[in-house]
Scaffold this motif. Structure first.
Motif, PDB file in Angstrom:
ATOM      1  N   ASP A 129      32.306  60.055  37.952  1.00  0.00           N
ATOM      2  CA  ASP A 129      32.710  59.068  37.521  1.00  0.00           C
ATOM      3  C   ASP A 129      32.029  58.586  36.034  1.00  0.00           C
ATOM      4  O   ASP A 129      31.351  59.318  35.401  1.00  0.00           O
ATOM      5  N   ALA A 130      32.939  58.202  34.872  1.00  0.00           N
ATOM      6  CA  ALA A 130      32.423  57.584  33.450  1.00  0.00           C
ATOM      7  C   ALA A 130      31.558  55.722  33.814  1.00  0.00           C
ATOM      8  O   ALA A 130      32.351  55.530  34.467  1.00  0.00           O
ATOM      9  N   ILE A 131      30.623  55.866  33.366  1.00  0.00           N
ATOM     10  CA  ILE A 131      29.753  54.655  33.874  1.00  0.00           C
ATOM     11  C   ILE A 131      29.735  54.231  32.220  1.00  0.00           C
ATOM     12  O   ILE A 131      29.247  54.354  31.072  1.00  0.00           O
ATOM     13  N   TYR A 132      30.041  52.366  32.401  1.00  0.00           N
ATOM     14  CA  TYR A 132      29.283  51.572  31.289  1.00  0.00           C
ATOM     15  C   TYR A 132      28.720  50.221  31.808  1.00  0.00           C
ATOM     16  O   TYR A 132      28.973  49.306  32.760  1.00  0.00           O
ATOM     17  N   ASN A 133      27.536  50.200  31.146  1.00  0.00           N
ATOM     18  CA  ASN A 133      26.642  49.730  31.603  1.00  0.00           C
ATOM     19  C   ASN A 133      26.490  48.210  30.376  1.00  0.00           C
ATOM     20  O   ASN A 133      26.000  48.535  29.158  1.00  0.00           O
ATOM     21  N   ALA A 134      27.247  47.183  30.529  1.00  0.00           N
ATOM     22  CA  ALA A 134      26.829  46.194  30.417  1.00  0.00           C
ATOM     23  C   ALA A 134      25.440  45.166  30.378  1.00  0.00           C
ATOM     24  O   ALA A 134      25.588  44.711  31.365  1.00  0.00           O
ATOM     25  N   LYS A 135      25.076  44.865  29.161  1.00  0.00           N
ATOM     26  CA  LYS A 135      23.952  43.716  29.307  1.00  0.00           C
ATOM     27  C   LYS A 135      24.999  42.578  29.276  1.00  0.00           C
ATOM     28  O   LYS A 135      25.180  42.286  28.662  1.00  0.00           O
ATOM     29  N   ILE A 136      24.288  41.467  30.007  1.00  0.00           N
ATOM     30  CA  ILE A 136      24.915  40.425  31.186  1.00  0.00           C
ATOM     31  C   ILE A 136      24.012  39.423  30.540  1.00  0.00           C
ATOM     32  O   ILE A 136      23.186  39.614  31.173  1.00  0.00           O
ATOM     33  N   ASN A 137      24.337  37.795  30.094  1.00  0.00           N
ATOM     34  CA  ASN A 137      23.013  36.631  30.416  1.00  0.00           C
ATOM     35  C   ASN A 137      23.137  36.323  31.364  1.00  0.00           C
ATOM     36  O   ASN A 137      24.169  36.468  32.776  1.00  0.00           O
TER      37      ASN A 137
ATOM     38  N   SER B 296      22.883  38.824  23.812  1.00  0.00           N
ATOM     39  CA  SER B 296      22.772  38.917  22.710  1.00  0.00           C
ATOM     40  C   SER B 296      21.796  39.667  21.963  1.00  0.00           C
ATOM     41  O   SER B 296      21.249  40.656  20.991  1.00  0.00           O
ATOM     42  N   ASP B 297      20.385  39.389  23.110  1.00  0.00           N
ATOM     43  CA  ASP B 297      19.478  40.437  22.223  1.00  0.00           C
ATOM     44  C   ASP B 297      19.080  41.492  23.950  1.00  0.00           C
ATOM     45  O   ASP B 297      18.383  42.209  23.813  1.00  0.00           O
ATOM     46  N   ASN B 298      19.959  41.581  24.724  1.00  0.00           N
ATOM     47  CA  ASN B 298      19.982  42.698  25.490  1.00  0.00           C
ATOM     48  C   ASN B 298      19.584  43.067  26.707  1.00  0.00           C
ATOM     49  O   ASN B 298      18.424  43.452  27.016  1.00  0.00           O
TER      50      ASN B 298
END
Length: 177
Positions: free
Chosen positions: A101-109, A146-148
């Motif tokens: 699998d390809a994985i995308y990790n998105a930092k969210i508030n 916005s600040d990871n």
């Protein structure tokens, strides 16, 4: 990667050992940092033997820049090994590569007004999206950190599923770190 790389070629790859290419995926996927589409090639391969010529069947994928054909002396040594070990070669030919699998990790508030289950309920609607669509939806919903700092929303493209050179992601899980 050599320009003439094809499925079935014996190669050296990111992982040690000798590998055989079983899939090549040409992508023109969205690059979040530059906000543009960038071409790249992903090579899927199966390891036959390690550097000591011991059986070590495995599956990997990596960017094509890490993959290159065996040198002629290596190819000759491998051919000789295969001729001397036909049973092992037969087992390798029967080996089924595992999906990767390809994985995308998105930092969210971290939401102030939503609980983790409520946020998961919202994110579950993020299905079958190209990375650019996913990024835009997260950004427009105000979820992108916005600040990871914050939580991590994990999205998966099962077995690198792609349409028109773009990976197709769906929400998988919410990690509270």
């Amino acid at each position: 990667m050599d320009d003439n790389m094809k499925v079935g070629d014996w190669v050296r790859s990111y992982g040690s050992g000798i590998w055989r290419v079983h899939r090549i995926l040409e992508l023109n996927d969205f690059d979040i940092q530059s906000q543009t589409n960038k071409p790249r090639t992903v090579v899927f391969s199966s390891r036959f033997v390690n550097d000591s010529y011991e059986r070590t069947f495995a599956t990997e994928c990596c960017d094509s820049t890490f993959v290159y054909h065996l040198q002629q002396a290596e190819q000759d040594e491998l051919d000789s090994f295969i001729n001397q070990n036909p049973d092992l070669y037969t087992k390798f030919n029967a080996y089924k590569p595992k999906p990767i699998d390809a994985i995308y990790n998105a930092k969210i508030n971290i939401p102030v007004s939503k609980s983790k289950p409520e946020l998961e309920e919202l994110l579950i609607s993020y299905q079958s999206l190209f990375l650019e669509q996913l990024f835009c939806q997260l950004h427009s919903s105000g979820l992108v950190s916005s600040d990871n700092k914050g939580w991590t929303a994990q999205f998966v493209a099962k077995d690198h599923e792609a349409v028109d050179g773009k990976l197709v992601y769906s929400f998988s899980t919410l990690l509270t770190f």
